[in-house]
Design an enzyme around this catalytic site. Structure first.
Site, mmCIF file in Angstrom:
data_model
loop_
_atom_site.group_PDB
_atom_site.id
_atom_site.type_symbol
_atom_site.label_atom_id
_atom_site.label_comp_id
_atom_site.label_asym_id
_atom_site.label_seq_id
_atom_site.Cartn_x
_atom_site.Cartn_y
_atom_site.Cartn_z
ATOM 1 N N ASP A 9 -23.766 8.468 -30.169
ATOM 2 C CA ASP A 9 -22.581 8.940 -29.474
ATOM 3 C C ASP A 9 -22.528 8.143 -28.158
ATOM 4 O O ASP A 9 -23.549 7.613 -27.715
ATOM 5 C CB ASP A 9 -22.757 10.441 -29.218
ATOM 6 C CG ASP A 9 -21.672 11.009 -28.356
ATOM 7 O OD1 ASP A 9 -20.504 10.879 -28.716
ATOM 8 O OD2 ASP A 9 -22.004 11.594 -27.294
ATOM 9 N N ASP A 11 -20.290 8.910 -24.811
ATOM 10 C CA ASP A 11 -20.263 9.725 -23.595
ATOM 11 C C ASP A 11 -21.323 10.813 -23.650
ATOM 12 O O ASP A 11 -21.333 11.626 -24.573
ATOM 13 C CB ASP A 11 -18.893 10.403 -23.430
ATOM 14 C CG ASP A 11 -17.827 9.414 -23.043
ATOM 15 O OD1 ASP A 11 -18.155 8.407 -22.386
ATOM 16 O OD2 ASP A 11 -16.659 9.642 -23.374
ATOM 17 N N GLY A 46 -17.304 15.728 -26.469
ATOM 18 C CA GLY A 46 -17.226 15.312 -27.871
ATOM 19 C C GLY A 46 -15.934 15.694 -28.585
ATOM 20 O O GLY A 46 -15.729 15.359 -29.737
ATOM 21 N N ARG A 49 -9.042 13.895 -27.617
ATOM 22 C CA ARG A 49 -8.119 14.066 -26.489
ATOM 23 C C ARG A 49 -7.096 15.171 -26.741
ATOM 24 O O ARG A 49 -6.877 16.044 -25.896
ATOM 25 C CB ARG A 49 -7.399 12.735 -26.221
ATOM 26 C CG ARG A 49 -6.741 12.675 -24.861
ATOM 27 C CD ARG A 49 -6.063 11.325 -24.672
ATOM 28 N NE ARG A 49 -6.960 10.217 -24.966
ATOM 29 C CZ ARG A 49 -6.564 8.985 -25.262
ATOM 30 N NH1 ARG A 49 -5.280 8.688 -25.289
ATOM 31 N NH2 ARG A 49 -7.442 8.030 -25.527
ATOM 32 N N SER A 117 -14.195 8.813 -28.632
ATOM 33 C CA SER A 117 -13.317 8.238 -27.607
ATOM 34 C C SER A 117 -12.508 7.039 -28.100
ATOM 35 O O SER A 117 -13.038 6.142 -28.757
ATOM 36 C CB SER A 117 -14.134 7.802 -26.397
ATOM 37 O OG SER A 117 -13.277 7.206 -25.450
ATOM 38 N N ASN A 119 -11.370 5.122 -25.913
ATOM 39 C CA ASN A 119 -11.630 4.178 -24.821
ATOM 40 C C ASN A 119 -13.001 3.517 -24.932
ATOM 41 O O ASN A 119 -13.489 2.928 -23.971
ATOM 42 C CB ASN A 119 -11.518 4.906 -23.476
ATOM 43 C CG ASN A 119 -10.094 5.340 -23.198
ATOM 44 O OD1 ASN A 119 -9.190 4.511 -23.124
ATOM 45 N ND2 ASN A 119 -9.869 6.640 -23.085
ATOM 46 N N ASP A 171 -25.030 14.412 -27.712
ATOM 47 C CA ASP A 171 -25.204 15.377 -26.615
ATOM 48 C C ASP A 171 -24.335 16.617 -26.823
ATOM 49 O O ASP A 171 -24.449 17.571 -26.054
ATOM 50 C CB ASP A 171 -24.826 14.746 -25.268
ATOM 51 C CG ASP A 171 -23.335 14.534 -25.135
ATOM 52 O OD1 ASP A 171 -22.742 13.912 -26.053
ATOM 53 O OD2 ASP A 171 -22.748 15.003 -24.146
HETATM 54 P P1 B16 Z 1 -10.704 9.682 -25.139
HETATM 55 P P2 B16 Z 1 -18.005 10.977 -27.230
HETATM 56 C C1 B16 Z 1 -15.719 11.976 -26.280
HETATM 57 O O1 B16 Z 1 -16.633 10.926 -26.361
HETATM 58 C C2 B16 Z 1 -15.882 12.744 -24.986
HETATM 59 O O2 B16 Z 1 -17.151 13.395 -24.959
HETATM 60 C C3 B16 Z 1 -14.804 13.783 -24.879
HETATM 61 O O3 B16 Z 1 -14.920 14.490 -23.657
HETATM 62 C C4 B16 Z 1 -13.426 13.106 -24.969
HETATM 63 O O4 B16 Z 1 -12.378 14.069 -24.929
HETATM 64 C C5 B16 Z 1 -13.356 12.319 -26.270
HETATM 65 O O5 B16 Z 1 -14.414 11.376 -26.310
HETATM 66 C C6 B16 Z 1 -12.046 11.573 -26.413
HETATM 67 O O6 B16 Z 1 -11.985 10.608 -25.413
HETATM 68 O O7 B16 Z 1 -9.676 10.507 -24.438
HETATM 69 O O8 B16 Z 1 -11.293 8.574 -24.280
HETATM 70 O O9 B16 Z 1 -10.224 9.168 -26.468
HETATM 71 O O10 B16 Z 1 -18.887 11.982 -26.547
HETATM 72 O O11 B16 Z 1 -17.632 11.316 -28.655
HETATM 73 O O12 B16 Z 1 -18.520 9.554 -27.065
HETATM 74 MG MG MG Z 2 -20.853 12.923 -26.274
#
Ligand code: B16
Ligand code: MG
Length: 212
Positions: A9, A11, A46, A49, A117, A119, A171
């Protein structure tokens, strides 16, 4: 070696962007007049959006919002979030994470990202890991978010490895559930480790070297 590949993962595992998610969602929630705090932000770990927006809207009591308006709100949050991401640099990748990743690669393991994400590409560029991973499966190539296993199954497929030979590192409890649903073993850090959601519940990233 118990595994042929490790799927990380992003973030909360490789780097930490929760504060930036918090600041961007806080601004959007304030504009909507919806109550939002760090405890609610913790629930967004996790979560995709649009699903995150639905959680924020639990505290919104204004005029009904159309699907189009919700899309605009999510885009506004993302614009603010991407501005914050510009502050990230290679200093946001810890020596422990960098050294452990290099050691895992030296041991012959394939390494991938499995993140919700959209991003991911930008974050990996900012922290100096662009091009490092053998596969990147992220919010752009999935239609179902964690706890659905899609993001990890796609990562395993990109690596050409069977799920049973992959270790997922997460996480978020929803992410650990996603790994298990995909038939993978899961090592947890942070919140998911405290909640004992993994087959291995670690207190440091470098402990991965003890369990592979
Ligand atoms: P985005 P992960 C997740 O990343 C984040 O933990 C979560 O808080 C966020 O809403 C999600 O990505 C979407 O992110 O808006 O950048 O597309 O923990 O799966 O790496
Ligand atoms: Mg995460």
């Amino acid at each position: 070696m118990k595994f042929k590949a490790v799927i990380f993962d992003l973030d909360g595992v490789i780097c930490f962007t929760d504060e930036y998610h918090y600041l961007a969602w806080k601004q959007v929630a304030d504009e909507l007049g919806a109550y939002f705090d760090r405890d609610i932000n913790n629930r967004l770990r996790g979560v995709s959006r649009m699903d995150s927006l639905d959680i924020i809207l639990e505290n919104y009591h204004g005029e009904p919002l159309s699907a189009e308006r919700k899309q605009d709100i999510a885009e506004r949050k993302n614009g603010l979030y991407r501005e914050y991401l510009k502050k990230m640099s290679t200093a946001d990748l810890s020596d422990e994470v960098r050294d452990t990743l290099i050691r895992l690669r030296e041991l012959g393991l394939k390494l991938a990202i499995g993140s919700s994400s959209k991003n991911t590409k930008l974050i990996l560029e900012r922290i100096g890991l662009s091009g490092f991973f053998d596969a990147v499966s992220d919010g752009n190539n999935i239609s179902r978010s964690k706890p659905d296993p899609e993001v990890f199954l796609k990562a395993a497929d990109m690596l050409g490895e069977a799920p049973a030979d992959c270790l997922v590192v997460e996480d978020a409890v929803s992410g650990a559930q996603a790994g298990h649903a995909g038939g993978m073993q899961v090592a947890c850090l942070g919140d998911a480790s405290e909640k004992k959601a993994g087959d291995y519940n670690l207190s440091a990233f470098s402990q991965l070297l003890d369990i592979i």
